[in-house]
Design a protein around this motif. Structure first.
Motif, PDB file in Angstrom:
ATOM      1  N   ALA A 127       0.860  -1.183   0.000  1.00 55.37           N
ATOM      2  CA  ALA A 127       0.000   0.000   0.000  1.00 55.37           C
ATOM      3  C   ALA A 127       0.896   1.231   0.000  1.00 55.37           C
ATOM      4  O   ALA A 127       1.999   1.223   0.567  1.00 55.37           O
ATOM      5  N   ILE A 128       0.439   2.285  -0.663  1.00 54.95           N
ATOM      6  CA  ILE A 128       1.144   3.562  -0.631  1.00 54.95           C
ATOM      7  C   ILE A 128       0.952   4.164   0.753  1.00 54.95           C
ATOM      8  O   ILE A 128      -0.140   4.121   1.330  1.00 54.95           O
ATOM      9  N   ASP A 129       2.009   4.771   1.306  1.00 52.33           N
ATOM     10  CA  ASP A 129       1.941   5.267   2.677  1.00 52.33           C
ATOM     11  C   ASP A 129       2.906   6.439   2.835  1.00 52.33           C
ATOM     12  O   ASP A 129       3.704   6.736   1.946  1.00 52.33           O
ATOM     13  N   GLY A 130       2.829   7.090   3.988  1.00 55.76           N
ATOM     14  CA  GLY A 130       3.738   8.172   4.312  1.00 55.76           C
ATOM     15  C   GLY A 130       3.325   9.502   3.711  1.00 55.76           C
ATOM     16  O   GLY A 130       2.418   9.591   2.879  1.00 55.76           O
ATOM     17  N   GLU A 131       4.035  10.543   4.136  1.00 50.41           N
ATOM     18  CA  GLU A 131       3.746  11.892   3.662  1.00 50.41           C
ATOM     19  C   GLU A 131       3.897  11.990   2.146  1.00 50.41           C
ATOM     20  O   GLU A 131       4.913  11.570   1.583  1.00 50.41           O
ATOM     21  N   ASP A 132       2.874  12.513   1.486  1.00 49.87           N
ATOM     22  CA  ASP A 132       2.858  12.676   0.025  1.00 49.87           C
ATOM     23  C   ASP A 132       3.022  11.348  -0.706  1.00 49.87           C
ATOM     24  O   ASP A 132       3.460  11.325  -1.861  1.00 49.87           O
ATOM     25  N   GLY A 133       2.705  10.242  -0.036  1.00 45.95           N
ATOM     26  CA  GLY A 133       2.808   8.948  -0.698  1.00 45.95           C
ATOM     27  C   GLY A 133       4.222   8.569  -1.071  1.00 45.95           C
ATOM     28  O   GLY A 133       4.457   7.880  -2.066  1.00 45.95           O
ATOM     29  N   ARG A 134       5.179   8.973  -0.242  1.00 50.75           N
ATOM     30  CA  ARG A 134       6.593   8.750  -0.578  1.00 50.75           C
ATOM     31  C   ARG A 134       7.032   7.305  -0.356  1.00 50.75           C
ATOM     32  O   ARG A 134       8.071   6.892  -0.862  1.00 50.75           O
ATOM     33  N   PHE A 135       6.248   6.526   0.413  1.00 43.54           N
ATOM     34  CA  PHE A 135       6.670   5.178   0.760  1.00 43.54           C
ATOM     35  C   PHE A 135       5.721   4.116   0.211  1.00 43.54           C
ATOM     36  O   PHE A 135       4.565   4.402  -0.127  1.00 43.54           O
ATOM     37  N   LEU A 136       6.224   2.892   0.179  1.00 42.87           N
ATOM     38  CA  LEU A 136       5.411   1.696  -0.014  1.00 42.87           C
ATOM     39  C   LEU A 136       5.519   0.863   1.261  1.00 42.87           C
ATOM     40  O   LEU A 136       6.614   0.701   1.810  1.00 42.87           O
ATOM     41  N   ARG A 137       4.391   0.351   1.712  1.00 43.63           N
ATOM     42  CA  ARG A 137       4.378  -0.503   2.909  1.00 43.63           C
ATOM     43  C   ARG A 137       3.955  -1.914   2.511  1.00 43.63           C
ATOM     44  O   ARG A 137       2.905  -2.103   1.899  1.00 43.63           O
ATOM     45  N   TYR A 138       4.800  -2.872   2.848  1.00 41.08           N
ATOM     46  CA  TYR A 138       4.504  -4.267   2.504  1.00 41.08           C
ATOM     47  C   TYR A 138       3.367  -4.789   3.371  1.00 41.08           C
ATOM     48  O   TYR A 138       3.358  -4.604   4.591  1.00 41.08           O
ATOM     49  N   LEU A 139       2.406  -5.446   2.728  1.00 41.48           N
ATOM     50  CA  LEU A 139       1.307  -6.076   3.449  1.00 41.48           C
ATOM     51  C   LEU A 139       1.476  -7.590   3.497  1.00 41.48           C
ATOM     52  O   LEU A 139       1.507  -8.171   4.562  1.00 41.48           O
ATOM     53  N   ASP A 140       1.599  -8.223   2.333  1.00 41.37           N
ATOM     54  CA  ASP A 140       1.814  -9.671   2.337  1.00 41.37           C
ATOM     55  C   ASP A 140       1.814 -10.201   0.907  1.00 41.37           C
ATOM     56  O   ASP A 140       1.589  -9.451  -0.045  1.00 41.37           O
TER      57      ASP A 140
END
Length: 574
Positions: free
Chosen positions: A449-462
């Motif tokens: 999922a896109i995450d963080g301020e201004d969508g700067r990160f990707l977060r692994y879900l599974d």
């Protein structure tokens, strides 16, 4: 075998995404720069692994060893483009074999030493292996004898070359003598007739097969070296670095995570295998290792055992690469705060996924444990991977591209790190739409999922196949595993979905307790999760205590085995 169509390879070269370097070219460059400088140091238990006392090689000595084996393989009929199977522990023999096979333009097919006939026979048959390079034995397993049995079942195999002592009849002995005049003439003539190309296949590695049958992944010089460039940047590697490599050189972690970065920077390569904590920690101190890699479970365990670390000199160690399963914030922060050692969060695959969170781009240890750079977002990243790789998220049901934060989607990647297709699909042929989408992006099956301020990160879900769907709600096992692994009573944890007639699936936490005599109960773990503010629908409803988690030959948890093992319903709250 070319791994990509000519027009794609030309495009990567024209854009500067591929440098044009080859693996053998890197070795020759290091030899030319510093022939008398130390390049390699065997582990202290080498004699028990390959029947030879530990060696320390300069770049010139390594090059001479590579020439000797390369000439021997040519004399036995191995030619450019043919597949050579290799089953050796991390050692001087494996380094020599890998580089000699690549030098003559043949293809390395490395296997974990844990593989047996069940895995080796169909894999060698499918790839058309012409020979096997191995050692007499590894622990209780007689690898050379096993290789002979594999050869008897695979018509393409012409011989078995063994490095060790007391080889069984039918094997040919590993060459120990320097290359002679006849071998030199043969090798020089072959190299002149077969110049290496950046898109030539150098390896065939096999996927881990945690959920489906393993697939063969051909990779070329260009594919591998872009990924290795990312590692060099992330770990800030240079010619003074000592790389301690405990991961087997059978997949991306061992090859582009350690072996090829060493060739790129010209430091010292120190292999380690099978894993022995005492030897491993001893090598850090004795060889003054500056960079190594380790799985999250080991780093968590060491942080909880300061007695062990208090007896070891870690002063040389600057950075640790970590991956294979999600990291947790207390572990990454703990290594940074207690020992001044930065942990790099790697997310990669044999197919060419190359996400990494390093201290330059993500200096905060907590963020580095959780997030990866969103190369398609607005942020600017220093890693050379960022400008070369396209990453996208797509809705799991509709396939539509996701650009808003917080929405789970399948990661798709394209660019010069990504392979051209599985063996059997015709590498270099038009992309298989079951594996690649219409825009040429590889469908990874990993959910972010896109995450963080201004969508700067990707977060692994599974993994898409591992997501738990409880009453219509998606639950990420990786998120729960991250939180549970931080509990002092948990040594290792895997979260799986178990079938339920009412809700479809329920959440089961499978835990290896830190203290088997005093394991945590479900209520204790639920309390800790509630304190972290976790939504109630995500809470585990079942706890299973085990002595160890089932893993495949490269250390990945076999969740399908856990799902099968705990498929039978039990009263909730256990």
């Amino acid at each position: 075998m070319r791994c990509h169509p000519p027009e794609r390879a030309r495009d990567y070269l024209d854009r500067g995404w591929w440098s044009g370097e080859t693996v053998d070219g890197l070795l020759r460059a290091r030899v030319a720069e510093a022939p008398g400088r130390q390049a390699f140091a065997d582990p202290p238990d080498t004699a028990s692994l390959i029947g030879r006392d530990p060696v320390r090689w300069t770049w010139r000595e390594l090059d001479e060893q590579v020439d000797a084996l390369a000439a021997d393989l040519l004399a036995r009929g191995v030619r450019a483009g043919e597949v050579v199977a290799v089953q050796l522990p991390n050692s001087s023999a494996l380094v020599q074999a890998f580089l000699a096979i690549v030098r003559i333009g043949a293809i390395v097919m490395p296997f974990p030493v844990a593989y047996r006939e069940h895995e080796l026979i169909p894999m060698c048959r499918r790839a058309g292996a012409v020979c096997l390079l191995t050692t007499t034995g590894h622990g209780e397993h007689r690898l050379a004898a096993q290789a002979l049995r594999v050869g008897a079942e695979v018509p393409s195999v012409r011989f078995v070359l063994s490095r060790g002592q007391h080889e069984p009849d039918g094997t040919v002995r590993w060459p120990d003598e320097p290359i002679g005049p006849a071998g030199r003439e043969l090798l020089d003539a072959h190299l002149a007739a077969h110049p290496a190309d950046v898109s030539d296949c150098v390896t065939i590695c096999w996927t881990s097969g945690t959920e489906t049958d393993p697939k063969a992944v051909p990779r070329c010089h260009g594919d591998w070296l872009v990924m290795a460039l990312g590692t060099c940047h992330a770990a800030a590697l240079g010619p003074e670095d000592v790389l301690l490599s405990p991961f087997p050189m059978t997949n991306m972690a061992g090859i582009s995570g350690m072996f090829l970065p060493w060739l790129m920077v010209g430091g010292v390569f120190v292999p380690h295998q099978p894993f022995d904590l005492g030897i491993f920690l001893g090598q850090i101190a004795q060889e003054s290792a500056t960079y190594t890699v380790a799985p999250p479970a080991l780093l968590n365990m060491l942080l909880r055992n300061e007695e062990i670390l208090s007896t070891v000199d870690l002063s040389s160690l600057r950075t640790i690469g970590c991956g294979s399963s999600p990291l947790n914030t207390p572990m990454v922060r703990g290594w940074h705060e207690r020992y001044g050692i930065d942990v790099i969060n790697f997310f990669g695959s044999n197919e060419g996924i190359a996400l990494l969170s390093d201290p330059r781009d993500i200096p905060d240890p907590g963020q580095r444990a959780t997030y990866f750079p969103n190369f398609s977002g607005p942020a600017v990243w220093s890693t050379p991977i960022a400008e070369r790789v396209s990453v996208r998220l797509h809705d799991l049901s509709t396939g539509e591209r996701i650009t808003a934060p917080g929405i789970p989607g399948e990661l798709r990647v394209a660019g010069p790190t990504v392979f051209g297709g599985y063996l059997g699909e015709g590498t270099g042929a038009p992309l298989d739409r079951a594996v690649f989408d219409d825009d040429g992006h590889y469908r990874t099956g990993d959910v972010f999922a896109i995450d963080g301020e201004d969508g700067r990160f990707l977060r692994y879900l599974d993994r898409a196949k591992d997501l738990i769907i409880r009453g219509g709600a998606n639950i990420s096992p990786a998120e729960l595993e991250d939180l549970l692994a931080a509990h002092s009573g948990v040594a290792e944890v895997a979260v799986v979905g178990v079938a339920d007639a009412v809700l479809g699936e329920r959440v089961c936490a499978v835990v290896v307790p830190a203290d088997p005599a005093d394991p945590p109960g479900l209520d204790t773990l639920l309390g800790a999760l509630r304190e972290r503010g976790l939504a109630s629908f995500k809470l585990p409803e079942r706890l299973e205590l085990v002595d160890s988690l089932p893993r495949n030959a490269v250390g990945k948890v076999l969740k399908r085995e856990l799902r099968d093992r705990f498929a039978a319903p039990v009263p909730l709250g256990r």
